[in-house]
Design an enzyme around this catalytic site. Structure first.
Site, PDB file in Angstrom:
ATOM      1  N   CYS A  77       2.010   1.435   4.063  1.00 28.25           N
ATOM      2  CA  CYS A  77       3.250   1.418   3.275  1.00 28.25           C
ATOM      3  C   CYS A  77       3.282   2.573   2.267  1.00 28.25           C
ATOM      4  O   CYS A  77       3.407   3.722   2.671  1.00 28.25           O
ATOM      5  CB  CYS A  77       3.428   0.045   2.640  1.00 28.25           C
ATOM      6  SG  CYS A  77       5.148  -0.293   2.251  1.00 28.25           S
ATOM      7  N   HIS A 174       2.031  -4.028   6.289  1.00 28.23           N
ATOM      8  CA  HIS A 174       0.849  -4.390   5.488  1.00 28.23           C
ATOM      9  C   HIS A 174      -0.146  -5.279   6.240  1.00 28.23           C
ATOM     10  O   HIS A 174      -0.165  -6.497   6.016  1.00 28.23           O
ATOM     11  CB  HIS A 174       1.298  -5.182   4.261  1.00 28.23           C
ATOM     12  CG  HIS A 174       1.991  -4.373   3.226  1.00 28.23           C
ATOM     13  ND1 HIS A 174       1.336  -3.736   2.205  1.00 28.23           N
ATOM     14  CD2 HIS A 174       3.299  -4.118   3.047  1.00 28.23           C
ATOM     15  CE1 HIS A 174       2.197  -3.109   1.439  1.00 28.23           C
ATOM     16  NE2 HIS A 174       3.395  -3.320   1.924  1.00 28.23           N
ATOM     17  N   GLU A 176      -3.086  -5.859   5.625  1.00 32.14           N
ATOM     18  CA  GLU A 176      -3.993  -6.533   4.676  1.00 32.14           C
ATOM     19  C   GLU A 176      -3.390  -7.829   4.136  1.00 32.14           C
ATOM     20  O   GLU A 176      -4.089  -8.610   3.488  1.00 32.14           O
ATOM     21  CB  GLU A 176      -4.357  -5.580   3.525  1.00 32.14           C
ATOM     22  CG  GLU A 176      -3.271  -5.316   2.493  1.00 32.14           C
ATOM     23  CD  GLU A 176      -2.184  -4.345   2.954  1.00 32.14           C
ATOM     24  OE1 GLU A 176      -2.140  -4.010   4.159  1.00 32.14           O
ATOM     25  OE2 GLU A 176      -1.358  -3.950   2.118  1.00 32.14           O
TER      26      GLU A 176
HETATM   27  N1  GLN Z   1       8.766   1.090  -1.664  1.00 35.66           N
HETATM   28  C1  GLN Z   1       7.438   1.573  -1.980  1.00 35.66           C
HETATM   29  C2  GLN Z   1       7.412   3.096  -2.119  1.00 35.66           C
HETATM   30  O1  GLN Z   1       8.370   3.719  -1.846  1.00 35.66           O
HETATM   31  C3  GLN Z   1       6.443   1.133  -0.935  1.00 35.66           C
HETATM   32  C4  GLN Z   1       6.364  -0.378  -0.899  1.00 35.66           C
HETATM   33  C5  GLN Z   1       5.046  -0.908  -0.474  1.00 35.66           C
HETATM   34  O2  GLN Z   1       4.020  -0.231  -0.483  1.00 35.66           O
HETATM   35  N2  GLN Z   1       5.055  -2.183  -0.145  1.00 35.66           N
HETATM   36  O3  GLN Z   1       6.427   3.638  -2.508  1.00 35.66           O
END
Ligand code: GLN
Length: 195
Positions: A77, A174, A176
Site C-alpha cells: 500500500c 495489505h 499483513e
Molecule cells: N492512502 C495512503 C497513501 O496514499 C495509503 C493507505 C495505506 O497504506 N493503507 O499513502
C-alpha cells in the site's frame, strides 16, 4: 534469514507479527545502519507522504536504493507508493520500480473493501492454495507498468493491484492484515534468491 520492516510510520507491527509467526527473524529499521545484515525489507502501509518525509529526514533514501540493488524489497500500500517511480504528485519516492501509481484510487465510497483475487504466482509457495483474500484500505492502483516490472494480480476489470520487478514487490493491498501468510512466504522465497 532475517527480514527488516521499515518502522517509521504505519502498520509495521503487523508485518513483524506475520513474519515471526512463520518463523523468520525480524528487525525494525529506522536508520541506515539497521539495514546491515538483512536479507530483505518490507515497507508497510500507512501514509506514503509521511513515510517519504521521515525517510528523507533519517537519510534513508540512498541506503534504501542501494539495499534494493542487492536484496529483496516489498512495499504494501503506502510502501508500494514509496517504491514507485511516479505518483504524479510532489512527494519523496524511491523511484525503484517501473510502476506509476495512483494514490487513493478508489475514492471515498469504497475507500476500503475486501475482495478475492487470483494470484497465480502464490502457487510457487502453496501449490494447492485457492483465491487470495485481499484487504484494500484507501488503496492505490498500479496505473501503468513498464520496463522490468510485470503484473502479479489484477481486479476483474483489469486494473493492476500487485506487481513484481526482479526481487521487488508492490501490493496495493495489505497481506499483513489477514491470516493468510502466502504473500509473506512468497517474499521470503524472493529474498532467498529462489526466483
Ligand atoms: N492512502 C495512503 C497513501 O496514499 C495509503 C493507505 C495505506 O497504506 N493503507 O499513502
Amino acid at each position: 534469514m532475517k527480514i527488516g520492516v521499515l518502522a517509521l510510520q504505519g502498520d509495521f507491527h503487523e508485518h513483524i507479527t506475520m513474519l515471526s509467526r512463520i518463523g523468520v527473524e525480524t528487525a525494525e529499521v529506522r536508520l541506515p545502519e539497521h539495514l546491515d545484515g538483512l536479507d530483505g525489507l518490507v515497507i508497510p502501509g500507512g501514509e506514503s507522504t509521511t513515510i517519504g518525509k521521515l525517510a528523507t529526514d533519517f537519510d534513508l533514501l540512498e541506503p534504501l536504493r542501494k539495499f534494493a540493488a542487492e536484496k529483496a524489497i516489498w512495499g504494501t500500500c503506502a510502501g508500494a507508493i514509496f517504491l514507485s517511480k511516479d505518483v504524479h504528485r510532489q512527494q519523496p519516492l524511491l523511484h525503484l520500480m517501473d510502476i506509476v501509481v495512483e494514490r487513493n484510487a478508489f475514492g471515498r465510497q469504497i475507500a476500503s473493501f475486501e475482495i478475492d483475487l487470483e494470484i497465480p504466482v502464490l502457487k510457487e509457495v502453496a501449490p494447492g492454495g485457492g483465491p487470495y483474500h485481499a484487504v484494500f484500505i484507501r488503496a492505490p492502483l498500479i496505473a501503468s507498468i513498464s520496463g522490468g516490472a510485470h503484473a502479479l494480480a489484477s481486479l476483474e476489470d483489469g486494473r493492476i493491484v500487485a506487481a513484481q520487478q526482479g526481487r521487488m514487490l508492490a501490493t496495493a493491498f495489505h497481506p499483513e492484515l489477514t491470516g493468510d501468510d502466502r504473500f509473506h512466504r512468497y517474499f521470503l522465497h524472493l529474498a532467498a534468491g529462489q526466483s
